[in-house]
Design an enzyme around this catalytic site. Structure first.
Site, mmCIF file in Angstrom:
data_model
loop_
_atom_site.group_PDB
_atom_site.id
_atom_site.type_symbol
_atom_site.label_atom_id
_atom_site.label_comp_id
_atom_site.label_asym_id
_atom_site.label_seq_id
_atom_site.Cartn_x
_atom_site.Cartn_y
_atom_site.Cartn_z
ATOM 1 N N GLY A 1 1.021 -1.240 0.088
ATOM 2 C CA GLY A 1 0.064 0.092 0.105
ATOM 3 C C GLY A 1 0.765 1.407 -0.004
ATOM 4 N N SER A 2 0.086 2.220 -0.120
ATOM 5 C CA SER A 2 0.590 3.654 -0.061
ATOM 6 C C SER A 2 1.731 4.353 1.019
ATOM 7 C CB SER A 2 -0.211 4.597 -0.581
ATOM 8 O OG SER A 2 -1.058 4.807 0.430
ATOM 9 N N ASP B 1 3.383 -2.393 8.300
ATOM 10 C CA ASP B 1 2.107 -2.524 7.124
ATOM 11 C C ASP B 1 1.405 -1.326 7.474
ATOM 12 O OD1 ASP B 1 0.550 -2.987 5.090
ATOM 13 O OD2 ASP B 1 0.458 -5.208 5.629
ATOM 14 N N GLY B 2 0.561 -0.758 6.490
ATOM 15 C CA GLY B 2 -0.504 0.076 6.509
ATOM 16 C C GLY B 2 -1.945 -0.014 7.228
ATOM 17 N N LYS C 1 -8.034 -3.584 7.418
ATOM 18 C CA LYS C 1 -7.373 -3.594 6.315
ATOM 19 C C LYS C 1 -7.704 -4.050 5.186
ATOM 20 C CE LYS C 1 -2.843 -4.759 7.029
ATOM 21 N NZ LYS C 1 -2.486 -3.629 6.018
ATOM 22 N N GLY C 2 -7.039 -4.156 3.735
ATOM 23 C CA GLY C 2 -7.355 -4.836 2.722
ATOM 24 C C GLY C 2 -7.872 -3.958 1.488
ATOM 25 N N GLY D 1 -6.156 -2.692 -0.612
ATOM 26 C CA GLY D 1 -5.224 -2.904 -1.363
ATOM 27 C C GLY D 1 -5.311 -4.391 -1.802
ATOM 28 N N GLU E 1 -0.898 -10.241 4.347
ATOM 29 C CA GLU E 1 -0.677 -9.379 5.324
ATOM 30 C C GLU E 1 -0.854 -9.980 6.662
ATOM 31 O OE1 GLU E 1 -1.384 -5.237 2.583
ATOM 32 O OE2 GLU E 1 -2.837 -6.194 4.216
#
Lengths: 233, 233
Positions: free
Chosen positions: A32-33, A85-86, A98-99, A101, A107
């Site tokens: 992710g970003s 992680d983001g 999350k998710g 992406g 992840e």
């Protein structure tokens, strides 16, 4: 909201997380970003001579990491030192959704295998209450019945994430993603996770509960707020 | 134990289950040596003019059913009328261990989608206490760490099921199977299922709990014993 300011904040969070990396570590590399900025910072550490290895949570992160010179390995049986992680949404108990992406299953495997799981976000992701689109990874076999079961568990209508295979998104694992519109709030995340886990055909989902050891939330002023689980130092 | 007698018993159970089929039904077709006899009996009903459709739980069952003239469809969103499948072990609460054939994930999706789930076994599968090799379907990504996590949850050492892809068995879904040696008994099946479901990378497992509506257990004398869940008629 200033897009440049958000990007600077994401970079600040990623750079800050790289400050936790020490020589010899095996690292989980998120997707992710914001995770991209962590991977870029790790690449600089490798270029500076640190001996590091990475496990990528997606084909996209693997490509970025290899390109940048980070040695990539399979997830070792013994686990990882640190995963970064983001997240799409973080609540005061550091529970996550999350998710966005589409990589939430890999992840979560990586986060669960890490001695320390650190979440990097800009502060816009912090909420009083967990609520976001909740992605659920679904086996293609029987997917129509599984989608109906997810709807019954969640109490709202899920939708297939659109993509390029017959109009539907397909994960790196070859499965589908049902997006459940839970922006209105998730009342009891633990109960929902348990019910989703018990649906045959549900292979994973974006609820990350009791996993975060540290959240690094980048502020608009350029600083980074450190959040730790209650009851832990 | 007489192999012919066991085969006759399996056939009796499969034939008996076919007696539950009525015109217009959509059926779940199980996998394995007893389910084969059910599929053969359903094929005779189709040949006799009954309008039936089947959802196959494995590529093997799909091939058998198509060959025998049973129309095969994808699992409908609205579910199935009746699913019939075998089991490796059945306890007095009609809890099951399944998956010796490696199809437990698709089998569980089909069983969960059926209005009525009927189990066909020979009586050698009936036990006072649930205990058998417990198969767990595992995502290839991160599988070494997931195997270690399964071992911690189960308290015994799982082994990869051997097969032809780099020496390991691969399911119809493209995943691995960890066989957990729990022949000694499974103390609390509900707790174990919940813990396994919560391991990221575990995609499914062979514990079928609270799913059986009827067990047809073929006896050595040629008769079939009908077992129903306690508290249900």
């Amino acid at each position: 909201v200033d897009a440049d300011a958000i990007e600077r904040a994401k970079r600040a969070a990623g750079d800050n997380a790289a400050g936790l990396v020490t020589d010899g570590m095996t690292l989980g590399l998120g997707t992710g970003s914001t995770a991209r900025w962590f991977i870029a910072a790790v690449a600089r550490l490798v270029a500076d001579g640190m001996r590091l290895r990475g496990v990528a949570t997606s084909l996209a992160s693997e490509a970025q990491a290899r390109e940048a010179g980070i040695p990539i390995i399979d997830l070792p049986a013994g686990g990882l030192d640190l995963a970064v992680d983001g997240a799409d949404c973080v609540d005061p108990d550091l529970r996550l959704v999350k998710g966005a992406g589409g990589a939430m299953l890999r992840e979560k495997i990586v986060a669960a295998a890490a001695e320390r799981f650190v979440v990097v976000v800009d502060e816009s992701k912090l909420r009083d209450r967990l609520g976001a689109v909740l992605p659920v990874e679904v086996l293609p076999f029987g997917s129509a019945a599984t989608l109906a079961a997810i709807g019954r568990v969640c109490g709202v209508e899920p939708r297939w994430r659109p993509g390029t295979q017959d109009g539907r998104y397909v994960t790196d694992n070859g499965n589908l993603v049902a997006d459940v519109p839970m922006e209105g709030g998730i009342g009891d995340p633990e109960a929902l996770a348990e019910q989703l886990d018990a649906v045959p055909g549900v292979l994973g989902h974006g609820l990350f509960l009791g996993m975060s050891d540290l959240v690094l939330a980048a502020r608009a002023d350029g600083g980074v707020t450190e959040l730790r689980p209650r009851g832990r130092s």
